[in-house]
Design an enzyme around this catalytic site. Structure first.
Site, short mmCIF file in Angstrom:
data_model
loop_
_atom_site.label_atom_id
_atom_site.label_comp_id
_atom_site.label_asym_id
_atom_site.label_seq_id
_atom_site.Cartn_x
_atom_site.Cartn_y
_atom_site.Cartn_z
N ASP A 198 54.98 78.02 -16.14
CA ASP A 198 53.63 77.47 -15.90
C ASP A 198 53.78 76.42 -14.80
O ASP A 198 54.88 76.22 -14.26
CB ASP A 198 53.05 76.86 -17.20
CG ASP A 198 51.50 76.85 -17.21
OD1 ASP A 198 50.91 76.15 -16.36
OD2 ASP A 198 50.92 77.53 -18.06
N GLY A 213 56.41 76.36 -11.78
CA GLY A 213 56.19 76.99 -10.48
C GLY A 213 54.75 77.44 -10.33
O GLY A 213 53.87 77.01 -11.09
N PHE A 215 52.38 80.83 -10.01
CA PHE A 215 52.42 82.29 -10.21
C PHE A 215 51.79 83.07 -9.08
O PHE A 215 51.81 84.29 -9.08
CB PHE A 215 51.90 82.71 -11.57
CG PHE A 215 50.52 82.25 -12.00
CD1 PHE A 215 49.45 82.18 -11.11
CD2 PHE A 215 50.30 81.91 -13.34
CE1 PHE A 215 48.19 81.78 -11.54
CE2 PHE A 215 49.03 81.50 -13.77
CZ PHE A 215 47.99 81.44 -12.87
N HIS A 233 41.80 86.36 -16.64
CA HIS A 233 40.35 86.12 -16.69
C HIS A 233 39.95 84.82 -15.97
O HIS A 233 38.78 84.61 -15.70
CB HIS A 233 39.83 86.15 -18.14
CG HIS A 233 40.16 84.95 -18.97
ND1 HIS A 233 39.55 84.68 -20.17
CD2 HIS A 233 41.06 83.94 -18.79
CE1 HIS A 233 40.03 83.56 -20.68
NE2 HIS A 233 40.95 83.10 -19.87
C1 LIG Z 1 43.71 79.74 -19.81
S1 LIG Z 1 45.32 79.06 -19.79
C2 LIG Z 1 46.21 80.20 -20.83
C3 LIG Z 1 47.43 79.57 -21.45
C4 LIG Z 1 48.20 80.47 -22.44
N1 LIG Z 1 48.76 81.63 -21.77
C5 LIG Z 1 47.34 80.88 -23.61
O1 LIG Z 1 47.16 82.07 -23.87
O2 LIG Z 1 46.84 79.97 -24.30
C6 LIG Z 1 45.90 79.46 -18.16
C7 LIG Z 1 47.26 78.87 -17.81
O3 LIG Z 1 47.57 79.18 -16.43
C8 LIG Z 1 48.27 78.07 -15.90
N2 LIG Z 1 48.18 78.08 -14.44
C9 LIG Z 1 47.10 77.87 -13.65
N3 LIG Z 1 47.41 78.00 -12.35
C10 LIG Z 1 48.74 78.30 -12.31
C11 LIG Z 1 49.65 78.59 -11.23
N4 LIG Z 1 49.23 78.58 -9.97
N5 LIG Z 1 50.93 78.88 -11.55
C12 LIG Z 1 51.35 78.89 -12.85
N6 LIG Z 1 50.53 78.65 -13.91
C13 LIG Z 1 49.23 78.35 -13.63
C14 LIG Z 1 47.55 76.88 -16.52
O4 LIG Z 1 48.31 75.70 -16.44
C15 LIG Z 1 47.33 77.36 -17.94
O5 LIG Z 1 48.40 77.00 -18.80
#
Ligand SMILES: C[S@@+](CC[C@H](N)C(=O)[O-])C[C@H]1O[C@@H](n2cnc3c(N)ncnc32)[C@H](O)[C@@H]1O
Length: 324
Positions: A198, A213, A215, A233
């Site tokens: 994350d 990092g 994604f 989403h």
């Molecule tokens: C809606 S949350 C879902 C978290 C977890 N997977 C869950 O099911 O509860 C989206 C996640 O994407 C991460 N995120 C957002 N932009 C990101 C990026 N550019 N690289 C890595 N993670 C990212 C956020 O920090 C967050 O933890």
């Protein structure tokens, strides 16, 4: 007249009050203060630093919504619904509710403008994208991640019950937040080599093996399985495709990608929760929920193929994809 169309419309139109009643209760700590038994507004106001009169009216409003119960002598007790607002209890939705009362609520006022002119209401209100706004304030980021963990705690058991992850010796949870789903997967395969991936500020201090990092750039390569839970989403098709392509580039030819998401129904009434989640995405991120066919098309554009669509008892599906 209760139960009439007019009554239903009145309750819908007053939905803003229900959101704020819950917000006030959580922000003041009312549910935790009632955990040991019924109390009246004066007693609570002294402890919580509130004004007794308005607090009493808020407690009465919460009783009208069956979050609290009136037990006589001006005292209020938690109902089963209200108990879900206590901190730290299994199944607690406290942080999940806290996000709705402030950040989501503010963005919702921009829905009309978004429908008329386009754009993302959250960015119009707060002046920057959702995740940048969270990262700018550690307490805000912590509440969001706790909210995600609240929700994921309800979903993770259903996901591993519906989809057998037992054969995976190495798993990367991409955008895994606090790693609630990853822990559930690891419980099934105790020796599994797991990585929580994350943003750096999110994984800092995690007790799971973690990599920070972006994604959109790169994720750890060569794992048996990649999880993307409630990540796609958040993004429009262009950005969702970028995330999928990053994962595809990290996958071996025999790796599996598991996308955990609500799947939009044919008719809204068949899954109202998925439709509400789609509106959250419109308000906050410019993302969207998708049909299974929509995910299939995105996967194909990323060099993947949808191989299974497994519903779970928690309202989300596990969409399995493999390299095409
Ligand atoms: C809606 S949350 C879902 C978290 C977890 N997977 C869950 O099911 O509860 C989206 C996640 O994407 C991460 N995120 C957002 N932009 C990101 C990026 N550019 N690289 C890595 N993670 C990212 C956020 O920090 C967050 O933890």
């Amino acid at each position: 007249m209760p139960g009439s169309a007019a009554d239903r419309l009145a309750r819908l139109a007053d939905g803003y009050l229900a959101t704020q009643l819950l917000h006030v209760a959580v922000a003041l700590g009312v549910p935790d203060a009632l955990a040991d038994g019924p109390r009246d507004a004066g007693d609570l106001a002294r402890e919580l630093g509130a004004v007794p009169g308005p607090l009493h009216r808020v407690l009465r409003g919460l009783a009208a919504e069956d979050v609290l119960a009136e037990t006589g002598g001006g005292r209020f007790a938690l109902t089963d619904t209200g108990r879900l607002l206590c901190a730290g209890l299994p199944g607690s939705l406290r942080d999940w509710v806290a996000m709705r009362g402030r950040l989501y609520y503010d963005a919702a006022a921009g829905l009309l403008a978004a429908v008329q002119d386009g754009g993302t209401p959250f960015e119009a209100v707060h002046g920057r994208p959702f995740f940048a706004h969270l990262s700018a304030e550690p307490a805000r980021l912590a509440t969001f991640q706790a909210a995600m963990a609240d929700r994921s705690a309800r979903e993770a058991g259903a996901v591993v019950a519906a989809y057998d992850t037992g054969g995976f010796a190495s798993v990367v949870d991409v955008g895994g937040g606090r790693g609630t789903l990853l822990r559930a997967v690891r419980e099934r395969v105790p020796g599994a080599d797991v990585v929580l991936f994350d943003l750096p500020e999110v994984v800092a201090g995690s007790d799971l093996p973690a990599v920070g990092g972006d994604f959109f750039a790169e994720v750890p390569a060569g794992a048996d399985a990649y999880l993307l839970s409630r990540v796609l989403h958040d993004w429009d098709d262009g950005d969702a495709l970028r995330v999928l392509r990053t994962c595809r580039a990290a996958m071996r030819p025999d790796s599996v990608l598991l996308v955990v998401e609500a799947v939009l129904p044919e008719r809204a009434a068949d899954d109202a929760a998925a439709v509400r989640m789609d509106l959250h995405m419109l308000l906050l991120l410019g993302g969207c929920e998708r049909t299974a066919a929509g995910y299939g098309r995105l996967f194909a554009d990323a060099g993947l193929r949808l191989t299974r669509d497994v519903p779970t008892d928690a309202g989300v599906h596990v969409l399995e994809a493999r390299p095409a």
